[in-house]
Design an enzyme around this catalytic site. Structure first.
Site, PDB file in Angstrom:
ATOM      1  N   TYR A  54      37.431  33.698  41.987  1.00 42.05           N
ATOM      2  CA  TYR A  54      38.533  34.644  41.803  1.00 42.05           C
ATOM      3  C   TYR A  54      39.828  33.925  41.406  1.00 42.05           C
ATOM      4  O   TYR A  54      40.424  34.252  40.366  1.00 42.05           O
ATOM      5  CB  TYR A  54      38.693  35.491  43.072  1.00 42.05           C
ATOM      6  CG  TYR A  54      39.634  36.659  42.913  1.00 42.05           C
ATOM      7  CD1 TYR A  54      39.177  37.909  42.525  1.00 42.05           C
ATOM      8  CD2 TYR A  54      41.002  36.512  43.157  1.00 42.05           C
ATOM      9  CE1 TYR A  54      40.040  38.988  42.392  1.00 42.05           C
ATOM     10  CE2 TYR A  54      41.868  37.580  43.027  1.00 42.05           C
ATOM     11  CZ  TYR A  54      41.388  38.818  42.646  1.00 42.05           C
ATOM     12  OH  TYR A  54      42.247  39.869  42.513  1.00 42.05           O
ATOM     13  N   ASP A  72      43.487  47.208  45.997  1.00 45.50           N
ATOM     14  CA  ASP A  72      42.725  47.652  47.174  1.00 45.50           C
ATOM     15  C   ASP A  72      43.644  48.205  48.255  1.00 45.50           C
ATOM     16  O   ASP A  72      43.372  49.253  48.852  1.00 45.50           O
ATOM     17  CB  ASP A  72      41.912  46.484  47.748  1.00 45.50           C
ATOM     18  CG  ASP A  72      41.025  45.828  46.706  1.00 45.50           C
ATOM     19  OD1 ASP A  72      40.865  46.418  45.622  1.00 45.50           O
ATOM     20  OD2 ASP A  72      40.507  44.736  46.974  1.00 45.50           O
TER      21      ASP A  72
HETATM   22  C1  GLA Z   1      39.196  42.334  44.358  1.00 44.06           C
HETATM   23  C2  GLA Z   1      40.713  42.197  44.563  1.00 44.06           C
HETATM   24  C3  GLA Z   1      41.471  43.239  43.747  1.00 44.06           C
HETATM   25  C4  GLA Z   1      41.026  43.238  42.286  1.00 44.06           C
HETATM   26  C5  GLA Z   1      39.502  43.282  42.201  1.00 44.06           C
HETATM   27  C6  GLA Z   1      39.009  43.150  40.784  1.00 44.06           C
HETATM   28  O1  GLA Z   1      38.753  43.538  44.906  1.00 44.06           O
HETATM   29  O2  GLA Z   1      41.025  42.363  45.932  1.00 44.06           O
HETATM   30  O3  GLA Z   1      42.855  43.013  43.845  1.00 44.06           O
HETATM   31  O4  GLA Z   1      41.543  42.137  41.603  1.00 44.06           O
HETATM   32  O5  GLA Z   1      38.889  42.274  42.982  1.00 44.06           O
HETATM   33  O6  GLA Z   1      39.402  44.241  40.026  1.00 44.06           O
END
Ligand code: GLA
Length: 393
Positions: free
Chosen positions: A230, A180
């Site tokens: 996560y 991101d």
């Molecule tokens: C979130 C995290 C990213 C990535 C996505 C899944 O957005 O911030 O780093 O791991 O999830 O692809």
């Protein structure tokens, strides 16, 4: 039906105007950074894999001016009241939570030996909040861009992405990968970024065709990644890699995973299968996008969604609804592919569609989604846009 994207210039002017209203000062610096949508390559970044995101025509803008004190006074159009950061003390995370992203980046600059002077700042954003399109990365990267101007410390793109990522880890307690923040820094108009998260090597893949459009469908189901889902996924992947005797799942093929089910728990097996197949899909999809093979790109997007739903278990009924509706419209109706995007558990889907049919497609998806879920979705179209920029300073 389709939301409008306020041009960056207009948003910057509004931010400067509202900054002046709140602080009585004329902005000396204005910095901006975009949100992102990931076209494919989900939950692969922290497994050293490939991702394929593009920057959105949706930005977070910060306008600021010195205030001659040792405090930073922050306001935001989306929050009541001001947040104060006292620069005479070590900076700690706390309330209001939205200021933590800014604090984390300030600490990153302090660690580089930069002296940060007091300033007033105001934030405006067109990136949907908590929608899985990286509103937090946009704020971190906009802050880093602002601080580059204030401190005259120029960072490399990689340094800047890493400082922003660390802010997210330490001040939002979200152990995210690098996707991101990197795309918010590196985005390029009319290009999608193929990022190798192992080496940080990048390739800007042109996506200039006006015949297809990227449609983002926000389920308006809030995406909350501060829960355990996560970090749990990260741990399961690390455990799978360890059991397979590799540093990260990037080093495995599907054959390696399939040959070793006895070494893995059922959950680890499925998580690993998602990661290795998703990495493959991402490499193939980047080629398909580059050559305009929209049918193949779309098929890979559907396959990605299936794997995220089944093996990785990060989808939710509303995301599945959108993908099912899009699939139902199908090629005949101008939809090539659709998938959830971002961390999951709510947030947005991304669809690759024929530009000439995008209005009708958006209307159909919105209507069918509302009928199924009773929730009104938000939809917008975006071309790949530019990454972070300093507008004034
Ligand atoms: C979130 C995290 C990213 C990535 C996505 C899944 O957005 O911030 O780093 O791991 O999830 O692809």
């Amino acid at each position: 039906m389709i939301g409008t994207n306020t041009p960056l210039k207009t948003l910057a002017a509004t931010t400067a105007k509202n900054f002046q209203k709140r602080s009585g000062k004329i902005a000396s610096w204005i910095a901006a950074a975009p949100g992102r949508v990931n076209l494919i390559g989900e939950h692969t970044d922290y497994n050293d894999g490939f991702v394929f995101p593009m920057a959105l025509e949706r930005y977070t803008v910060i306008a600021a001016a010195p205030n001659g004190s040792n405090k930073i006074i922050l306001t935001s159009s989306t929050a009541e009241g001001a947040a104060t950061i006292d620069l005479s003390k070590p900076i700690k995370r706390g309330e209001p939570s939205w200021a933590n992203y800014v604090k984390g980046v300030i600490v990153g600059f302090q660690r580089l030996g930069c002296k940060i002077p007091g300033f007033d700042a105001h934030i405006e954003s067109t990136v949907p909040l908590g929608g899985g399109v990286s509103s937090s990365a946009a704020l971190e990267v906009a802050t880093a861009t602002l601080l580059e101007a204030i401190t005259k410390k120029k960072l490399t793109q990689v340094q800047k992405g890493l400082i922003a990522q660390k802010a997210e880890h330490e001040f939002a307690l979200m152990p995210c990968g690098i996707m991101d923040q990197f795309i918010s820094v590196m985005g390029k108009a009319d290009h999608v970024l193929l990022l190798d998260c192992q080496t940080t090597k990048t390739k800007q893949v042109p996506m200039k065709s006006k015949s297809v459009a990227i449609l983002v469908i926000n389920t308006n189901v809030k995406h909350e990644l501060t829960g355990s889902e996560y970090p749990d996924r990260r741990r399961q992947c690390e455990a799978a890699a360890k059991a397979l005797g590799v540093k990260s799942l990037r080093s495995c093929t599907l054959a390696d995973v399939n040959a070793a089910p006895s070494k893995l728990t059922n959950i680890e097996f499925r998580r690993a299968r998602h990661v290795v197949t998703e990495i493959e899909r991402t490499i193939t999809a980047a080629k398909a996008f580059a050559s305009g093979n929209w049918k193949l790109a779309g098929d890979l997007m559907y396959a990605s969604h299936g794997s995220l739903r089944g093996d990785y278990e990060v989808s939710c009924p509303e995301l599945d609804d959108v993908v099912e509706i899009a699939h139902g419209i199908g090629l005949k109706g101008g939809v090539y592919g659709c998938r959830m995007t971002g961390g999951g558990f709510g947030g947005c889907c991304v669809a690759l569609v024929e530009s000439s049919q995008v209005k009708a497609i958006a209307a159909k998806i919105a209507q069918a989604y509302k009928a199924r879920t009773k929730i009104t979705p938000s939809l917008f179209v975006s071309r790949p846009s530019q990454g972070a920029t300093l507008i004034k300073g």
